[in-house]
Design an enzyme around this catalytic site. Structure first.
Site, PDB file in Angstrom:
ATOM      1  N   CYS A   1       8.553   5.981  -0.947  1.00  0.00           N
ATOM      2  CA  CYS A   1       7.200   6.446  -1.250  1.00  0.00           C
ATOM      3  C   CYS A   1       7.176   7.961  -1.373  1.00  0.00           C
ATOM      4  O   CYS A   1       6.468   8.521  -2.192  1.00  0.00           O
ATOM      5  CB  CYS A   1       6.247   5.985  -0.151  1.00  0.00           C
ATOM      6  SG  CYS A   1       6.788   6.498   1.489  1.00  0.00           S
TER       7      CYS A   1
ATOM      8  N   GLU B   1      -0.800   3.199   4.407  1.00  0.00           N
ATOM      9  CA  GLU B   1       0.217   4.125   3.884  1.00  0.00           C
ATOM     10  C   GLU B   1       0.616   3.599   2.516  1.00  0.00           C
ATOM     11  O   GLU B   1       1.289   2.579   2.412  1.00  0.00           O
ATOM     12  CB  GLU B   1       1.441   4.159   4.816  1.00  0.00           C
ATOM     13  CG  GLU B   1       1.156   4.699   6.207  1.00  0.00           C
ATOM     14  CD  GLU B   1       0.919   6.205   6.225  1.00  0.00           C
ATOM     15  OE1 GLU B   1       0.975   6.848   5.162  1.00  0.00           O
ATOM     16  OE2 GLU B   1       0.651   6.736   7.315  1.00  0.00           O
TER      17      GLU B   1
END
Ligand code: NAD
Length: 492
Positions: free
Chosen positions: A284, A248
């Site tokens: 993010c 990720e």
């Protein structure tokens, strides 16, 4: 009154392992305050942790799923009870506002509970009776998982891995980031204490620890959240022993505001501002570049500044009026400042947003006043790089095709958002290259732990959350019991 520093240790085979070598973690709002210390573990200690996980795996993989769920549920209850203190510690070591830390705990617990509630169904055997007998497809644990996490959402990004991995019958060695190591280590300890020794281990440290975790042949899977550059090194380290991977990584999420977006919708405008500046922009999946249709651009900017000035109140994470706390570390402050300064030199307009509640504290800590950047090129670094801080460029586009090509012109593809009339937005959303696209909301406001989350392109490989987030920790094992076990075309 000074608060005692919190000292955390490695956990190896069920034991807290005191270490002489340790590193301090300061309070980003007041860097002269040491919030606590984490251990600087060695390569040897990391190998011991991996060996303990490997040994524990042989027994753990055979435990009944009910037992695994019960143990995880007990850990969840203990984390819940301790959340008020843990959230405070997280804010002190991280810099994020207290409501934000509570939000992180709430999402983490929601996922852990969801994983417990769904694991039986998601990982049950798939038994098929067919023309040629019976086939049973089982979901077998992979083995030892190395979990490596960043500092921005330490609790969520660790429990997102720990819960499914352990429930599926794997064991784990977990390494948190040194930029927010304390609260997450206490959470890991709570979980580890509910499981047999060796099932969940934890080490802290630098490159040698990371390299061991990602190259040791006994590790079967790496679950990593962090920067794209770090992931490149991890993939190389893991290549020799062909490890499973969930990655990720970074994102540069686009928000597209269509011509039919209502700039007078105050709630929507507030959601937009939050989607740019929650956690001081250090997420993010924050909306990191905003493209607005040229027909509403000027009005949008006017309303945006108005809303941002109302919502953004920068200051002490423990002040209940504060919406944006400190930036986590000085490197991040410098990086964001330089992107803004460079954009300014190239003719960009920089508008400071919101209010600084305590100027004295602001000067002391790693604070940045949020900024809006306009009048920059589509390929300015502040637009194409992942800034990961409290600044946002807002640029105009001519038509939907233009907006789609701007959004997709990126090495990243984590999340994205489209704002406007729902059916129109949906048409545009289908054409965005991203793991998630949200309509009329963005960032964690549109996150739902029941559905898979992850990135396309260089934003990652694999998915967390949802059924996929559980299946990421198993191997498919097919057991065939054919009625006709011999192939007719093979000669006698
Ligand atoms: P980072 O890549 O610098 O560090 C992440 C972790 O990797 C830390 O624990 C670090 O100590 C460790 N590490 C560093 N070098 C290593 C190596 N060679 N081998 C093994 N481990 C190593 O990232 P960061 O600065 O902590 O976090 C910010 C980045 O994380 C941003 O790019 C952000 O977008 C990304 N992120 C992605 C997601 C997502 O779900 N896609 C979520 C949060 C953050």
């Amino acid at each position: 009154m000074a608060i005692e520093p919190v000292v955390v240790h490695a956990i190896i085979n069920g034991e807290y392992v005191p270490t002489e070598n340790r590193y301090p973690r300061e309070n980003p709002s007041n860097p002269s305050e040491i919030v606590g210390y984490g251990p600087l573990n060695t390569r040897e200690e990391t190998i011991r942790a991996i060996d303990a996980a490997e040994k524990a795996f042989h027994t753990w993989k055979n435990t009944a799923l009910d037992e695994r769920i019960e143990r995880m549920q007990r850990a969840i209850q203990k984390i819940k009870v301790q959340t008020p203190e843990l959230a405070q510690l997280l804010s002190r070591e991280h810099g994020k506002a207290l409501y934000d830390s509570h939000g992180e705990f709430a999402v983490s617990l929601m996922w852990m509970e969801h994983a417990c509630n769904t694991v039986k169904d998601v990982l049950k055997d798939n038994v098929q009776e067919h023309g040629n007998g019976r086939t049973i497809i089982t979901n077998d644990p992979i083995g030892v998982v190395s979990a490596i996490t960043p500092w921005n959402y330490p609790i969520s990004l660790s429990t997102i891995k720990i819960a499914p991995a352990l429930l599926a019958g794997n064991t784990m060695v977990f390494k948190p980031s040194p930029f927010a190591p304390l609260a997450v280590s206490l959470v890991a300890k709570i979980i580890a204490d509910e499981f047999p020794p060796g099932v969940l281990n934890m080490v802290h440290g630098e490159a040698e620890v990371g390299v061991e975790l990602t190259s040791n042949p006994k590790v079967g899977k790496i679950a990593f959240t962090g920067g794209t550059k770090t992931a490149t090194s991890i993939m190389k380290a893991a290549a020799d022993t062909i490890k499973h991977m969930t990655l990720e990584l970074g994102g540069n999420d686009a928000a597209i505001v269509l011509s039919d977006f209502d700039v007078n919708d105050e709630r929507a405008m507030r959601r937009m501002v939050i989607s740019n500046f929650l956690t001081a922009g250090q997420i993010c999946m924050i909306a990191k570049r905003v493209y607005v249709h040229q027909s509403i651009y000027d009005k949008f900017i006017e309303k945006y500044i108005e809303t941002a000035n109302k919502w953004i109140r920068v200051g002490d994470p423990f002040n209940p009026n504060v919406t944006v706390g400190a930036v986590n570390n000085p490197g991040q402050v410098k990086y964001v400042q330089s992107l803004v300064e460079e954009a300014k030199k190239r003719g960009g307009n920089v508008t400071p947003l919101g209010t600084i509640l305590d100027p004295e504290l602001f000067e002391k800590g790693y604070f940045l006043q949020p900024t809006l950047v306009t009048n920059v090129d589509y390929n300015d670094p502040i637009v194409v790089e992942e800034q990961f801080g409290p600044t946002v460029p807002i640029l105009p586009f001519t038509d939907d095709e233009h907006a789609i090509s701007l959004a997709n012109d990126s090495i990243y593809g984590l999340t994205s958002s489209v704002w406007g009339e729902t059916e129109h937005a949906l048409k545009v959303a289908r054409r965005i290259e991203a793991g998630t696209t949200m309509i009329n909301t963005a960032a964690v406001q549109g996150l739902d732990v029941r559905f898979p989350f992850g990135g396309v392109k260089q934003s990652g490989i694999g998915r967390e959350y949802g059924a996929e987030g559980l299946k990421a920790y198993v191997e498919t094992h097919v057991i065939n019991i054919p009625k006709n076990p011999e192939l007719p075309y093979i000669p006698e």
